[in-house]
Design a protein around this motif. Sequence first.
Motif, PDB file in Angstrom:
ATOM      1  N   GLU A 128      -5.850   0.983  -0.438  1.00 41.76           N
ATOM      2  CA  GLU A 128      -4.645   0.975  -1.264  1.00 41.76           C
ATOM      3  C   GLU A 128      -3.693   2.099  -0.864  1.00 41.76           C
ATOM      4  O   GLU A 128      -2.480   1.902  -0.789  1.00 41.76           O
ATOM      5  CB  GLU A 128      -5.010   1.103  -2.736  1.00 41.76           C
ATOM      6  N   GLU A 162      -1.961   0.991   2.285  1.00 42.94           N
ATOM      7  CA  GLU A 162      -0.954  -0.032   2.008  1.00 42.94           C
ATOM      8  C   GLU A 162       0.274   0.579   1.343  1.00 42.94           C
ATOM      9  O   GLU A 162       1.403   0.228   1.655  1.00 42.94           O
ATOM     10  CB  GLU A 162      -1.558  -1.127   1.122  1.00 42.94           C
ATOM     11  N   ARG A 171       0.736  -5.766   3.193  1.00 45.04           N
ATOM     12  CA  ARG A 171       0.107  -6.356   2.001  1.00 45.04           C
ATOM     13  C   ARG A 171      -1.016  -7.309   2.396  1.00 45.04           C
ATOM     14  O   ARG A 171      -2.092  -7.302   1.803  1.00 45.04           O
ATOM     15  CB  ARG A 171       1.185  -7.092   1.185  1.00 45.04           C
ATOM     16  N   ARG A 172      -0.753  -8.133   3.413  1.00 43.77           N
ATOM     17  CA  ARG A 172      -1.774  -9.068   3.892  1.00 43.77           C
ATOM     18  C   ARG A 172      -3.002  -8.322   4.417  1.00 43.77           C
ATOM     19  O   ARG A 172      -4.134  -8.688   4.144  1.00 43.77           O
ATOM     20  CB  ARG A 172      -1.186  -9.958   4.979  1.00 43.77           C
ATOM     21  N   TYR A 175      -3.964  -5.287   3.583  1.00 39.97           N
ATOM     22  CA  TYR A 175      -4.656  -4.660   2.457  1.00 39.97           C
ATOM     23  C   TYR A 175      -5.587  -5.661   1.775  1.00 39.97           C
ATOM     24  O   TYR A 175      -6.738  -5.344   1.477  1.00 39.97           O
ATOM     25  CB  TYR A 175      -3.646  -4.112   1.445  1.00 39.97           C
ATOM     26  N   ARG A 176      -5.078  -6.849   1.532  1.00 41.00           N
ATOM     27  CA  ARG A 176      -5.919  -7.864   0.885  1.00 41.00           C
ATOM     28  C   ARG A 176      -7.121  -8.222   1.746  1.00 41.00           C
ATOM     29  O   ARG A 176      -8.228  -8.393   1.235  1.00 41.00           O
ATOM     30  CB  ARG A 176      -5.100  -9.101   0.571  1.00 41.00           C
ATOM     31  N   ASN A 187      -9.575  -5.138   1.782  1.00 42.90           N
ATOM     32  CA  ASN A 187     -10.225  -4.997   0.489  1.00 42.90           C
ATOM     33  C   ASN A 187     -11.239  -6.116   0.260  1.00 42.90           C
ATOM     34  O   ASN A 187     -12.320  -5.879  -0.282  1.00 42.90           O
ATOM     35  CB  ASN A 187      -9.175  -4.975  -0.624  1.00 42.90           C
ATOM     36  N   GLY A 188     -10.903  -7.325   0.698  1.00 44.37           N
ATOM     37  CA  GLY A 188     -11.841  -8.440   0.568  1.00 44.37           C
ATOM     38  C   GLY A 188     -13.113  -8.218   1.363  1.00 44.37           C
ATOM     39  O   GLY A 188     -14.220  -8.467   0.874  1.00 44.37           O
TER      40      GLY A 188
END
Length: 114
Positions: free
Chosen positions: A11, A14, A63-64, A66-67, A70-71
Amino acid sequence: MTLFDPGLQPERTELAWRRTALALGAGSLVALRLFPVAFGHPAWAFGGVAGLVAAAALWLAARRRYRAVNGVLEREGDRGMLPGASPIAALAVVALGIGLVSLAVVIVTALRTA
């Protein structure tokens, strides 16, 4: 012992990229406003538009990523294979290029008016 700190490091990364995209976007808006006035031709606005497009792409890529990161960390912990950062690195190089061209324009303009 698990080293994964849920969400904090990805985070922060990002958010740093988001601030970079915001700064690039703000500078591009200034360029859109000032370049046609300073140089007398609307074609100079292309630099501002290119900067806005790069800022939006950088924001979305960060953003992509980060997702995705994180996933992976949520599913597999710190042993998972993280996605590459090449799209963000490429956009950072584009942003750097735009910044250098803008700096050159400012320096040339300052030398002409002096």
